[in-house]
Design a protein around this motif. Structure first.
Motif, short mmCIF file in Angstrom:
data_model
loop_
_atom_site.label_atom_id
_atom_site.label_comp_id
_atom_site.label_asym_id
_atom_site.label_seq_id
_atom_site.Cartn_x
_atom_site.Cartn_y
_atom_site.Cartn_z
N UNK A 65 -23.09 -13.08 -7.05
CA UNK A 65 -23.30 -12.76 -8.47
C UNK A 65 -24.40 -11.70 -8.58
N UNK A 66 -24.52 -11.07 -9.76
CA UNK A 66 -25.48 -9.96 -9.90
C UNK A 66 -26.91 -10.33 -9.55
N UNK A 67 -27.33 -11.57 -9.83
CA UNK A 67 -28.72 -11.93 -9.49
C UNK A 67 -28.91 -11.96 -7.98
N UNK A 68 -27.88 -12.40 -7.24
CA UNK A 68 -27.97 -12.37 -5.77
C UNK A 68 -27.98 -10.93 -5.28
N UNK A 69 -27.20 -10.06 -5.93
CA UNK A 69 -27.21 -8.65 -5.56
C UNK A 69 -28.59 -8.05 -5.78
N UNK A 118 -29.02 -7.99 -14.86
CA UNK A 118 -27.90 -8.66 -14.19
C UNK A 118 -26.65 -8.70 -15.06
N UNK A 119 -26.81 -8.57 -16.38
CA UNK A 119 -25.66 -8.57 -17.30
C UNK A 119 -25.02 -7.18 -17.43
N UNK A 120 -25.59 -6.19 -16.71
CA UNK A 120 -25.09 -4.82 -16.80
C UNK A 120 -24.66 -4.35 -15.40
N UNK A 126 -26.00 1.53 -10.51
CA UNK A 126 -26.83 2.73 -10.53
C UNK A 126 -28.17 2.53 -9.84
N UNK A 127 -28.78 1.39 -10.09
CA UNK A 127 -30.06 1.07 -9.46
C UNK A 127 -29.88 0.94 -7.95
#
Length: 199
Positions: A65-69, A118-120, A126-127
């Protein structure tokens, strides 16, 4: 391996649907409707059920998930900072790089900012691209070009390209920061409208 496939088939929709219709065939046999051909009726109903059953749906891949990324990205950013500490840059480029790394540090700091980020998914991408690709490539290209410039005096100084690249990257990260701020502003405005409508 063959045993595993057999167990998977036993739990499959085809087998379960075929078995259910096979039981219907057994019911027809006990009521006397299937007659002497009951094995053909039971097998035929099982086969029909197996053919009519919806296909198995493979499980979706388990992507982080994005937070793990973002956790992985923080680790990569720490590696990038270690790399940048060993590179000698001219003062103007060094100042630009310091401003950019401070902005990246703020965006990657654990807390509510990264929850919004994380919602984007585009923002995370990009980051990630900036940390893992763009900044290292810009600095490495400068280091390589600087060596060649010593052999060909009078060429355009490579630090100008580096300064422009860092300025462009900082602009991208400032745009990302602005979009995250706007998300929070819309959230606040939405809550205000909700409270006004409730009143």
């Amino acid at each position: 391996m063959a045993t595993n496939k057999f167990v998977v088939y036993l739990e499959s929709r085809k087998n379960l649907t075929g078995s259910a219709l096979g039981i219907v065939g057994l019911g027809l046999t006990f009521t006397g409707l299937a007659g002497a051909y009951w094995p053909v009726v039971v097998a035929g109903l099982y086969g029909a059920g197996a053919l009519l059953a919806p296909p198995e749906r493979p499980p979706l891949p388990d992507f982080p998930d994005p937070s793990a990324q973002l956790d992985e990205l923080r680790d990569d950013f720490a590696k990038l900072r270690d790399y940048l500490a060993d590179v000698e840059l001219p003062p103007a480029a060094s100042g630009r790089l310091t401003e950019l790394t401070e902005l990246l540090t703020a965006l990657l700091a654990p807390g509510w900012v990264t929850e919004v980020l994380a919602q984007d998914p585009e923002g995370v991408h990009g980051l990630s691209r900036t940390v893992r690709q763009d900044v290292p490539e810009a600095v490495d290209a400068y280091v390589r070009a600087r060596w060649w410039t010593r052999l060909t005096p009078g060429a355009e100084p490579p630090e100008r390209h580096l300064e422009r690249q860092l300025a462009l990257l900082q602009g991208e990260m400032e745009t990302l920061t602005t979009s995250l701020r706007e998300v929070e502003a819309r959230r606040q405005e939405s809550h205000t409208r909700y409270l006004e409508d409730r009143s």
